[in-house]
Design a protein around this motif. Structure first.
Motif, PDB file in Angstrom:
ATOM      1  N   MET A  37       0.846  -1.220  -0.018  1.00  0.00           N
ATOM      2  CA  MET A  37      -0.084   0.013  -0.042  1.00  0.00           C
ATOM      3  C   MET A  37       0.894   1.317  -0.005  1.00  0.00           C
ATOM      4  O   MET A  37       1.935   1.350   0.553  1.00  0.00           O
ATOM      5  CB  MET A  37      -0.910   0.022   1.068  1.00  0.00           C
ATOM      6  N   ARG A  38       0.499   2.143  -0.567  1.00  0.00           N
ATOM      7  CA  ARG A  38       1.037   3.476  -0.894  1.00  0.00           C
ATOM      8  C   ARG A  38       0.703   4.578   0.345  1.00  0.00           C
ATOM      9  O   ARG A  38      -0.493   4.812   0.335  1.00  0.00           O
ATOM     10  CB  ARG A  38       0.848   4.153  -2.415  1.00  0.00           C
ATOM     11  N   PHE A  39       1.673   5.149   0.929  1.00  0.00           N
ATOM     12  CA  PHE A  39       1.210   5.899   1.928  1.00  0.00           C
ATOM     13  C   PHE A  39       2.153   7.433   1.619  1.00  0.00           C
ATOM     14  O   PHE A  39       3.175   7.075   1.079  1.00  0.00           O
ATOM     15  CB  PHE A  39       1.854   5.443   3.350  1.00  0.00           C
ATOM     16  N   ILE A  40       1.375   8.467   2.018  1.00  0.00           N
ATOM     17  CA  ILE A  40       2.282   9.856   1.672  1.00  0.00           C
ATOM     18  C   ILE A  40       2.524  10.353   3.076  1.00  0.00           C
ATOM     19  O   ILE A  40       1.818  10.531   3.873  1.00  0.00           O
ATOM     20  CB  ILE A  40       1.384  10.698   0.949  1.00  0.00           C
ATOM     21  N   GLY A 297      -4.126   7.038   4.870  1.00  0.00           N
ATOM     22  CA  GLY A 297      -2.856   6.746   3.890  1.00  0.00           C
ATOM     23  C   GLY A 297      -1.991   8.290   3.902  1.00  0.00           C
ATOM     24  O   GLY A 297      -1.147   8.189   3.087  1.00  0.00           O
ATOM     25  N   THR A 298      -2.322   9.184   4.665  1.00  0.00           N
ATOM     26  CA  THR A 298      -1.552  10.550   4.733  1.00  0.00           C
ATOM     27  C   THR A 298      -1.032  10.831   6.214  1.00  0.00           C
ATOM     28  O   THR A 298      -2.051  11.082   7.017  1.00  0.00           O
ATOM     29  CB  THR A 298      -2.218  11.616   4.058  1.00  0.00           C
ATOM     30  N   LEU A 299      -0.055  10.682   6.312  1.00  0.00           N
ATOM     31  CA  LEU A 299       0.755  11.109   7.542  1.00  0.00           C
ATOM     32  C   LEU A 299       1.383  12.531   7.856  1.00  0.00           C
ATOM     33  O   LEU A 299       2.114  12.912   6.594  1.00  0.00           O
ATOM     34  CB  LEU A 299       1.678   9.779   7.935  1.00  0.00           C
ATOM     35  N   VAL A 313      10.169   2.063  10.859  1.00  0.00           N
ATOM     36  CA  VAL A 313       9.305   1.095  11.325  1.00  0.00           C
ATOM     37  C   VAL A 313       8.211   0.757  10.435  1.00  0.00           C
ATOM     38  O   VAL A 313       7.675  -0.453  10.302  1.00  0.00           O
ATOM     39  CB  VAL A 313       8.681   1.252  12.710  1.00  0.00           C
ATOM     40  N   GLY A 314       7.977   1.533   9.462  1.00  0.00           N
ATOM     41  CA  GLY A 314       7.033   1.610   8.421  1.00  0.00           C
ATOM     42  C   GLY A 314       5.550   2.345   8.888  1.00  0.00           C
ATOM     43  O   GLY A 314       5.272   2.356  10.047  1.00  0.00           O
ATOM     44  N   PRO A 315       5.059   2.784   7.935  1.00  0.00           N
ATOM     45  CA  PRO A 315       3.970   3.427   8.336  1.00  0.00           C
ATOM     46  C   PRO A 315       2.660   2.478   9.046  1.00  0.00           C
ATOM     47  O   PRO A 315       2.008   2.902   9.993  1.00  0.00           O
ATOM     48  CB  PRO A 315       3.044   3.869   7.016  1.00  0.00           C
ATOM     49  N   LEU A 316       2.583   1.222   8.748  1.00  0.00           N
ATOM     50  CA  LEU A 316       1.641   0.334   9.422  1.00  0.00           C
ATOM     51  C   LEU A 316       2.024   0.334  10.958  1.00  0.00           C
ATOM     52  O   LEU A 316       1.204   0.125  11.706  1.00  0.00           O
ATOM     53  CB  LEU A 316       1.488  -0.819   8.642  1.00  0.00           C
TER      54      LEU A 316
END
Length: 324
Positions: A37-40, A297-299, A313-316
């Motif tokens: 999955m793509r996170f911004i 999906g946007t942090l 750690v990665g977004p998830l």
């Protein structure tokens, strides 16, 4: 005669930007992939400005950001120029802030778009995460953690029925809310904006309305409910479906009101035919405030260096750290 919300939002945005009532936003961004999955991830100078505004001027909404990291000029009241290396704070208009100030009880007329139904008023987010970012606040004070009512979902359904987009709710300070006055938020469906679409490949496509599901990539307690909401859905139909979905999610996750009538902290997102509820344990991951928009999906971070804490750690896993 029903209001054309997009025209009304744009007219109010343009006037508020010209008067200085709407705070221009500057940001840069990077993209990360996690579990396919793509996170911004964006670092935003006006988030730091909002921190300063807590002692210098009234804050109008839950967060700050923009809808793109490229210089695109002024769009819907948002300035999308890249930030400078020294990450200068955006100037915040207004005078000293009363710590008990409630920006939603008597909202700034320059930021007020109009009434939504009988119970809500649409207000431009003074520190917008994207162009056309709205706060839908109850006209009379009610605690943010009181269970969402059908009228709250009807307000969202009116915007979503006309223009699609996503509904957001931060239940309490531990879920990223900065105001006690009950409100939901709405963002349009646009490139780079929060959306539940990134989760679609992991959810059952043929699930019936009010069916529940979990996503295999989300390592925290959560519940997806299939609902009727979005562009073209009648307000009454969508409001009924969203409220029923919310009640099912609360029952599934054990989100019940206490003796004070308040729910435990949680986030809620609604869009693209889904409702997502996530119980919360705390607000911050490594000093980064996490609100509902992050689960879309946007942090957002206040400093570029904080991006590395998420990258490590990665977004998830960062999202899971503030969940249950």
């Amino acid at each position: 005669m029903s209001i054309n919300w997009i025209e009304a939002i744009d007219a109010c945005s343009n006037a508020a930007l010209a008067s200085g009532a709407l705070v221009p936003v500057q940001a840069e961004q990077v993209e990360m992939e996690d579990a396919g999955m793509r996170f911004i991830l964006r670092w935003v100078s006006s988030l730091a400005a909002k921190d300063a505004s807590r002692s210098a001027a009234p804050a109008q909404a839950d967060a700050a950001g923009d809808r793109a990291g490229k210089a695109e000029g002024v769009q819907g009241g948002v300035v999308n120029d890249k930030v400078t290396k020294d990450d200068k704070a955006v100037a915040i208009p207004g005078g000293p802030r009363d710590p008990n100030f409630n920006p939603f009880l008597n909202p700034d007329p320059a930021l007020t778009v109009g009434r939504v139904g009988d119970a809500h008023v649409a207000i431009l987010n003074k520190f917008p995460l994207c162009a056309r970012h709205l706060v839908l606040a109850r006209r009379e004070f009610e605690e943010q953690l009181r269970p969402l009512a059908r009228s709250d979902f009807a307000a969202l359904a009116e915007l979503m029925g006309e223009a699609g987009g996503i509904g957001l709710y931060n239940g309490g300070t531990a879920a990223g809310a900065s105001q006690r006055h009950k409100h939901v938020q709405w963002m349009p469906d646009d490139a780079g904006n929060a959306s539940l679409r990134l989760f679609a490949p992991g959810l059952p496509a043929g699930l019936a309305e009010q069916g529940m599901a979990t996503h295999p990539a989300l390592p925290m307690r959560h519940c997806f409910v299939r609902v009727r909401c979005g562009r073209g859905e009648a307000v009454e139909t969508a409001a009924d479906s969203l409220q029923a979905g919310f009640e099912r999610a609360c029952a599934e996750l054990g989100l019940g009101a206490g003796e004070d009538g308040l729910l435990p902290p949680f986030n809620l997102l609604a869009g693209d035919g889904w409702l997502l509820a996530i119980p919360r344990s705390r607000e911050h991951f490594e000093g980064i405030s996490m609100s509902a928009v992050c689960f879309g999906g946007t942090l957002y971070t206040r400093h570029r260096e904080q991006i590395e804490a998420i990258r490590a750690v990665g977004p998830l896993r960062a999202l899971a750290a503030v969940g249950c």
